[in-house]
Scaffold this active site. Sequence first.
Site, PDB file in Angstrom:
ATOM      1  N   HIS A 241      -3.644   6.788   2.659  1.00  0.00           N
ATOM      2  CA  HIS A 241      -3.988   5.500   2.039  1.00  0.00           C
ATOM      3  C   HIS A 241      -5.360   5.078   2.558  1.00  0.00           C
ATOM      4  O   HIS A 241      -5.633   5.163   3.757  1.00  0.00           O
ATOM      5  CB  HIS A 241      -2.921   4.457   2.392  1.00  0.00           C
ATOM      6  CG  HIS A 241      -3.381   3.050   2.154  1.00  0.00           C
ATOM      7  ND1 HIS A 241      -3.963   2.655   0.966  1.00  0.00           N
ATOM      8  CD2 HIS A 241      -3.367   1.954   2.956  1.00  0.00           C
ATOM      9  CE1 HIS A 241      -4.283   1.383   1.054  1.00  0.00           C
ATOM     10  NE2 HIS A 241      -3.943   0.926   2.240  1.00  0.00           N
TER      11      HIS A 241
ATOM     12  N   CYS B 114       0.808  -1.231   0.000  1.00  0.00           N
ATOM     13  CA  CYS B 114       0.000   0.000   0.000  1.00  0.00           C
ATOM     14  C   CYS B 114       0.838   1.276   0.000  1.00  0.00           C
ATOM     15  O   CYS B 114       0.347   2.342  -0.351  1.00  0.00           O
ATOM     16  CB  CYS B 114      -0.955  -0.002   1.188  1.00  0.00           C
ATOM     17  SG  CYS B 114      -1.874  -1.527   1.329  1.00  0.00           S
TER      18      CYS B 114
ATOM     19  N   ASN C  85     -10.306  -0.694  -0.363  1.00  0.00           N
ATOM     20  CA  ASN C  85      -8.855  -0.581  -0.177  1.00  0.00           C
ATOM     21  C   ASN C  85      -8.178  -1.190  -1.407  1.00  0.00           C
ATOM     22  O   ASN C  85      -8.226  -2.403  -1.604  1.00  0.00           O
ATOM     23  CB  ASN C  85      -8.460  -1.325   1.108  1.00  0.00           C
ATOM     24  CG  ASN C  85      -6.964  -1.301   1.387  1.00  0.00           C
ATOM     25  OD1 ASN C  85      -6.154  -1.071   0.490  1.00  0.00           O
ATOM     26  ND2 ASN C  85      -6.603  -1.562   2.630  1.00  0.00           N
TER      27      ASN C  85
HETATM   28  O1  UT7 Z   1      -4.016  -1.674   3.601  1.00  0.00           O
HETATM   29  C1  UT7 Z   1      -3.048  -1.643   4.607  1.00  0.00           C
HETATM   30  C2  UT7 Z   1      -2.985  -2.871   5.409  1.00  0.00           C
HETATM   31  N1  UT7 Z   1      -4.233  -3.250   5.976  1.00  0.00           N
HETATM   32  C3  UT7 Z   1      -4.754  -2.617   7.035  1.00  0.00           C
HETATM   33  O2  UT7 Z   1      -4.244  -1.640   7.503  1.00  0.00           O
HETATM   34  C4  UT7 Z   1      -6.005  -3.219   7.644  1.00  0.00           C
HETATM   35  C5  UT7 Z   1      -6.144  -2.777   9.045  1.00  0.00           C
HETATM   36  N2  UT7 Z   1      -7.162  -3.480   9.754  1.00  0.00           N
HETATM   37  C6  UT7 Z   1      -8.495  -3.300   9.602  1.00  0.00           C
HETATM   38  O3  UT7 Z   1      -8.917  -2.552   8.759  1.00  0.00           O
HETATM   39  C7  UT7 Z   1      -9.416  -3.985  10.560  1.00  0.00           C
HETATM   40  O4  UT7 Z   1      -8.652  -4.640  11.529  1.00  0.00           O
HETATM   41  C8  UT7 Z   1     -10.399  -4.991   9.905  1.00  0.00           C
HETATM   42  C9  UT7 Z   1     -11.474  -4.237   9.144  1.00  0.00           C
HETATM   43  C10 UT7 Z   1      -9.671  -5.919   8.960  1.00  0.00           C
HETATM   44  C11 UT7 Z   1     -11.099  -5.818  10.953  1.00  0.00           C
HETATM   45  O5  UT7 Z   1     -11.787  -4.968  11.858  1.00  0.00           O
HETATM   46  P1  UT7 Z   1     -11.596  -5.125  13.427  1.00  0.00           P
HETATM   47  O6  UT7 Z   1     -12.500  -4.168  14.041  1.00  0.00           O
HETATM   48  O7  UT7 Z   1     -10.132  -4.991  13.716  1.00  0.00           O
HETATM   49  O8  UT7 Z   1     -12.118  -6.572  13.681  1.00  0.00           O
HETATM   50  P2  UT7 Z   1     -11.369  -7.789  14.404  1.00  0.00           P
HETATM   51  O9  UT7 Z   1     -10.385  -8.411  13.463  1.00  0.00           O
HETATM   52  O10 UT7 Z   1     -10.881  -7.364  15.751  1.00  0.00           O
HETATM   53  O11 UT7 Z   1     -12.572  -8.781  14.611  1.00  0.00           O
HETATM   54  C12 UT7 Z   1     -13.661  -8.455  15.481  1.00  0.00           C
HETATM   55  C13 UT7 Z   1     -14.764  -9.469  15.240  1.00  0.00           C
HETATM   56  C14 UT7 Z   1     -14.279 -10.911  15.246  1.00  0.00           C
HETATM   57  O12 UT7 Z   1     -15.298 -11.722  15.799  1.00  0.00           O
HETATM   58  P3  UT7 Z   1     -15.197 -12.205  17.341  1.00  0.00           P
HETATM   59  O13 UT7 Z   1     -13.918 -12.986  17.432  1.00  0.00           O
HETATM   60  O14 UT7 Z   1     -15.176 -10.938  18.152  1.00  0.00           O
HETATM   61  O15 UT7 Z   1     -16.421 -13.021  17.499  1.00  0.00           O
HETATM   62  C15 UT7 Z   1     -14.167 -11.233  13.777  1.00  0.00           C
HETATM   63  O16 UT7 Z   1     -14.286 -12.596  13.497  1.00  0.00           O
HETATM   64  O17 UT7 Z   1     -15.347  -9.232  13.959  1.00  0.00           O
HETATM   65  C16 UT7 Z   1     -15.345 -10.452  13.229  1.00  0.00           C
HETATM   66  N3  UT7 Z   1     -15.217 -10.139  11.804  1.00  0.00           N
HETATM   67  C17 UT7 Z   1     -16.287  -9.939  11.018  1.00  0.00           C
HETATM   68  N4  UT7 Z   1     -17.615  -9.973  11.283  1.00  0.00           N
HETATM   69  C18 UT7 Z   1     -18.443  -9.715  10.245  1.00  0.00           C
HETATM   70  C19 UT7 Z   1     -14.087  -9.993  11.072  1.00  0.00           C
HETATM   71  N5  UT7 Z   1     -14.403  -9.706   9.812  1.00  0.00           N
HETATM   72  C20 UT7 Z   1     -15.759  -9.680   9.749  1.00  0.00           C
HETATM   73  C21 UT7 Z   1     -16.688  -9.425   8.715  1.00  0.00           C
HETATM   74  N6  UT7 Z   1     -18.005  -9.449   8.998  1.00  0.00           N
HETATM   75  N7  UT7 Z   1     -16.293  -9.145   7.443  1.00  0.00           N
END
Ligand code: UT7
Length: 326
Positions: free
Chosen positions: A253, A113, A283
């Site tokens: 970004h 990125c 993204n």
């Molecule tokens: O492009 C540069 C590199 N990439 C980044 O910088 C990405 C940075 N990270 C993010 O944007 C976020 O971390 C994400 C959008 C990928 C994820 O969001 P989050 O708020 O950090 O979620 P999390 O990974 O902490 O997960 C929280 C919960 C989990 O469920 P439990 O374990 O709490 O039951 C996940 O399984 O959300 C769940 N989850 C989803 N639920 C519905 C993860 N993805 C999804 C989804 N739909 N698509």
Amino acid sequence: MASAGILGTGTALPEKVITNFDLEKLVDTSDQWITDRTGIKERRQAAPGETTSSLSVRAAHQALDMAGLKPQDLDLIICSTISPDMPLPSTAALIQRDLGARGCCAFDLAAACSGFLFGMTVADTFIKTAKAKYVLVIGAELLSRYLDYQDRATCVIFGDGVAAGVMGPVVPPSGILAEEMHTEGAYADHLFIPAGGTAKPATCQTVQDREHYIKMRGNELFKVAVRSMEEVSRRVLQEAGVCAEQLDLFIPHQANQRITDAVRDRLGLSPEKVYSNISRIGNTSSASIPICLDECVRSGRIKKGDLILMSAFGAGVTWGAVLMRW
Ligand code: UT7
């Protein structure tokens, strides 16, 4: 010494739109979750037959037209991509061929990125040292080809898109004022594709295990992204002797709207000074900043003399910033 600036920009997006509702049918997710946690409503997906290089050539023609240049005027093509047409040759070589930019040097740059800003920084050095006059920098990603549509943590985030900028000498005070590039390989396993390279060559087993798809530790990356983008932004502002309030526009970004909002808060910027198109585009890794730039230039959001800060963060991990006067 000449100053290097952007003379023209262009974008090529696939036509097909994938909405959050489309993804609801593929994985256990919801429009509500994706909107609240990322700000994304839809993203683009390349059609069969469309390639990273074919979209790049479209974007490059637009950028060259805006700059009033021809492909033969280019001295160098830098294609920032982590989703190349194929492992060999470089996508930049294919772009050079199909653009008809005979005789110029062309290579790929893999910084995920942060790649477009790394490419701008390399181009700046070439232009300032008179090793090149006109450099085409492209951010090009067809990440849908590397996405696991059974993995809700990644398939909702990323989208396809390409954008290009033609860089060349400009008259000060226009041009790049400060820039930084960073890499920290200790976080390499936070965002990676395990198989298909020399570490784990492709086998039936690796394909069966879905190891040719992007794996991401999103939550850990989130924190590093906010911290690094804030710090590197502050450093380039300091290096140029300007403060955040003087900025006309901040283009981060487009990783996640919550990352953008957190960085904006930490820099003390008002929302009107921060550009975001993540709801429409998702993204697109190294294409995200140049797509924003092109939208801003074409809509008149960027005007001559504006002070513009761009900062990015991505796999590697890599991060960087470019401060420029348009
Ligand atoms: O492009 C540069 C590199 N990439 C980044 O910088 C990405 C940075 N990270 C993010 O944007 C976020 O971390 C994400 C959008 C990928 C994820 O969001 P989050 O708020 O950090 O979620 P999390 O990974 O902490 O997960 C929280 C919960 C989990 O469920 P439990 O374990 O709490 O039951 C996940 O399984 O959300 C769940 N989850 C989803 N639920 C519905 C993860 N993805 C999804 C989804 N739909 N698509």
